[in-house]
Design a protein around this motif. Structure first.
Motif, PDB file in Angstrom:
ATOM      1  N   ARG A   1      88.952   5.117  -2.211  1.00 54.50           N
ATOM      2  CA  ARG A   1      90.070   6.057  -2.152  1.00 54.50           C
ATOM      3  C   ARG A   1      89.530   7.485  -2.138  1.00 54.50           C
ATOM      4  NH1 ARG A   1      92.694   5.117  -8.203  1.00 54.50           N
ATOM      5  NH2 ARG A   1      91.062   6.200  -9.404  1.00 54.50           N
ATOM      6  N   GLN A   2      90.343   8.347  -1.552  1.00 52.67           N
ATOM      7  CA  GLN A   2      89.962   9.749  -1.485  1.00 52.67           C
ATOM      8  C   GLN A   2      91.194  10.611  -1.648  1.00 52.67           C
ATOM      9  OE1 GLN A   2      87.711  10.863   2.010  1.00 52.67           O
ATOM     10  NE2 GLN A   2      86.799  12.606   0.941  1.00 52.67           N
ATOM     11  N   ALA A   3      91.173  11.449  -2.666  1.00 52.02           N
ATOM     12  CA  ALA A   3      92.235  12.412  -2.898  1.00 52.02           C
ATOM     13  C   ALA A   3      91.833  13.742  -2.275  1.00 52.02           C
ATOM     14  CB  ALA A   3      92.478  12.575  -4.393  1.00 52.02           C
TER      15      ALA A   3
ATOM     16  N   ARG B   1      85.027  10.635  -1.771  1.00 51.65           N
ATOM     17  CA  ARG B   1      85.513   9.259  -1.672  1.00 51.65           C
ATOM     18  C   ARG B   1      84.956   8.445  -2.849  1.00 51.65           C
ATOM     19  NH1 ARG B   1      86.131   6.732   4.214  1.00 51.65           N
ATOM     20  NH2 ARG B   1      87.229   8.714   4.318  1.00 51.65           N
ATOM     21  N   GLU B   2      85.849   7.712  -3.489  1.00 53.01           N
ATOM     22  CA  GLU B   2      85.532   6.987  -4.726  1.00 53.01           C
ATOM     23  C   GLU B   2      85.651   5.481  -4.505  1.00 53.01           C
ATOM     24  OE1 GLU B   2      87.409   6.592  -9.266  1.00 53.01           O
ATOM     25  OE2 GLU B   2      88.517   7.582  -7.666  1.00 53.01           O
ATOM     26  N   GLY B   3      84.681   4.730  -4.996  1.00 51.54           N
ATOM     27  CA  GLY B   3      84.758   3.283  -4.932  1.00 51.54           C
ATOM     28  C   GLY B   3      85.746   2.734  -5.934  1.00 51.54           C
ATOM     29  N   VAL B   4      86.635   1.859  -5.474  1.00 54.32           N
ATOM     30  CA  VAL B   4      87.672   1.278  -6.325  1.00 54.32           C
ATOM     31  C   VAL B   4      87.311  -0.155  -6.719  1.00 54.32           C
ATOM     32  CG1 VAL B   4      90.095   0.606  -6.427  1.00 54.32           C
ATOM     33  CG2 VAL B   4      89.442   2.748  -5.297  1.00 54.32           C
TER      34      VAL B   4
ATOM     35  N   GLU C   1      97.073   9.983 -11.224  1.00 56.91           N
ATOM     36  CA  GLU C   1      95.713  10.235 -10.744  1.00 56.91           C
ATOM     37  C   GLU C   1      95.204   9.159  -9.789  1.00 56.91           C
ATOM     38  OE1 GLU C   1      96.779  10.214 -13.926  1.00 56.91           O
ATOM     39  OE2 GLU C   1      95.249   9.370 -15.284  1.00 56.91           O
ATOM     40  N   ASP C   2      95.978   8.090  -9.600  1.00 51.54           N
ATOM     41  CA  ASP C   2      95.633   7.085  -8.588  1.00 51.54           C
ATOM     42  C   ASP C   2      96.093   7.504  -7.195  1.00 51.54           C
ATOM     43  OD1 ASP C   2      96.508   4.587 -10.991  1.00 51.54           O
ATOM     44  OD2 ASP C   2      94.476   5.176 -10.386  1.00 51.54           O
ATOM     45  N   THR C   3      96.819   8.602  -7.104  1.00 52.59           N
ATOM     46  CA  THR C   3      97.295   9.092  -5.817  1.00 52.59           C
ATOM     47  C   THR C   3      96.120   9.451  -4.921  1.00 52.59           C
ATOM     48  OG1 THR C   3      99.364   9.930  -6.724  1.00 52.59           O
ATOM     49  CG2 THR C   3      98.590  10.922  -4.669  1.00 52.59           C
ATOM     50  N   ALA C   4      96.084   8.849  -3.728  1.00 52.44           N
ATOM     51  CA  ALA C   4      94.975   9.065  -2.799  1.00 52.44           C
ATOM     52  C   ALA C   4      95.240   8.300  -1.516  1.00 52.44           C
ATOM     53  CB  ALA C   4      93.659   8.584  -3.404  1.00 52.44           C
ATOM     54  N   MET C   5      94.400   8.559  -0.511  1.00 49.77           N
ATOM     55  CA  MET C   5      94.342   7.703   0.662  1.00 49.77           C
ATOM     56  C   MET C   5      93.393   6.569   0.324  1.00 49.77           C
ATOM     57  SD  MET C   5      95.524   7.463   3.777  1.00 49.77           S
ATOM     58  CE  MET C   5      95.837   9.085   4.483  1.00 49.77           C
ATOM     59  N   TYR C   6      93.844   5.354   0.546  1.00 47.98           N
ATOM     60  CA  TYR C   6      93.048   4.176   0.229  1.00 47.98           C
ATOM     61  C   TYR C   6      92.509   3.566   1.520  1.00 47.98           C
ATOM     62  CZ  TYR C   6      94.337   4.206  -4.678  1.00 47.98           C
ATOM     63  OH  TYR C   6      94.478   4.543  -5.990  1.00 47.98           O
ATOM     64  N   TYR C   7      91.213   3.238   1.496  1.00 46.94           N
ATOM     65  CA  TYR C   7      90.532   2.711   2.672  1.00 46.94           C
ATOM     66  C   TYR C   7      89.931   1.345   2.372  1.00 46.94           C
ATOM     67  CZ  TYR C   7      90.642   7.557   4.321  1.00 46.94           C
ATOM     68  OH  TYR C   7      91.035   8.814   4.716  1.00 46.94           O
TER      69      TYR C   7
ATOM     70  N   PHE D   1      76.436  -2.414  -3.268  1.00 46.30           N
ATOM     71  CA  PHE D   1      77.121  -1.754  -4.369  1.00 46.30           C
ATOM     72  C   PHE D   1      78.344  -1.011  -3.848  1.00 46.30           C
ATOM     73  CE2 PHE D   1      74.252  -2.833  -7.578  1.00 46.30           C
ATOM     74  CZ  PHE D   1      72.950  -2.651  -7.145  1.00 46.30           C
ATOM     75  N   LEU D   2      79.160  -0.562  -4.771  1.00 45.55           N
ATOM     76  CA  LEU D   2      80.398   0.133  -4.415  1.00 45.55           C
ATOM     77  C   LEU D   2      80.090   1.603  -4.134  1.00 45.55           C
ATOM     78  CD1 LEU D   2      83.353  -0.621  -4.129  1.00 45.55           C
ATOM     79  CD2 LEU D   2      83.703   0.019  -6.502  1.00 45.55           C
ATOM     80  N   VAL D   3      79.343   1.818  -3.075  1.00 43.69           N
ATOM     81  CA  VAL D   3      78.945   3.163  -2.658  1.00 43.69           C
ATOM     82  C   VAL D   3      79.376   3.338  -1.214  1.00 43.69           C
ATOM     83  CG1 VAL D   3      77.016   4.722  -2.252  1.00 43.69           C
ATOM     84  CG2 VAL D   3      76.976   3.168  -4.226  1.00 43.69           C
ATOM     85  N   ALA D   4      80.170   4.353  -0.944  1.00 39.58           N
ATOM     86  CA  ALA D   4      80.764   4.520   0.375  1.00 39.58           C
ATOM     87  C   ALA D   4      79.714   4.553   1.487  1.00 39.58           C
ATOM     88  CB  ALA D   4      81.626   5.777   0.406  1.00 39.58           C
TER      89      ALA D   4
END
Length: 123
Positions: A38-40, A45-48, A89-95, A104-107
């Protein structure tokens, strides 16, 4: 060619739930890691969450542990993200993203990306 299409975004009140879906095509090899990021606005960009298709092993980012659940339907080539107890704070574009093998959870490790779906959580 790998294609990922996200569905299910929208607006929800804090404390509510949403389920995101990702239709994955072209993944002929079963050994993929599928991830949600996700990215706000103004943020990196953050790994979910991620799931490894061969074993079903999952991994979650610290900010969503205990609230979000990633799951896989191999027969339908679908990956889901169930989001409960949503916070503003979960508001974001989710990919939705994919990469061959275990990652790993790394974009930066992922080379296939969907177009994204917006999630907005109101307070």
């Amino acid at each position: 060619q790998v294609q990922l299409v996200e569905l299910g975004g929208g607006t929800v009140q804090a404390g509510g739930s949403l389920r995101l879906s990702c239709a994955a095509s072209g993944l002929f090899d079963s050994s993929y890691t599928l991830g949600w990021f996700r990215q706000a606005p103004g943020k990196e960009r953050e790994g979910v969450a991620s799931i490894y298709t061969a074993t079903g092993s999952t991994f979650y980012g610290d900010s969503v542990k205990g609230r979000f659940t990633i799951s896989l339907d191999n027969a339908k080539n679908m990956v889901y993200l169930q989001m409960d107890s949503l916070k503003p704070e979960d508001t974001a574009m989710y990919y939705c993203a994919a990469v061959n093998g275990v990652r790993f959870l790394v974009a930066g490790h992922y080379n296939y990306w969907g177009q994204g779906t917006q999630v907005t959580v109101s307070s």
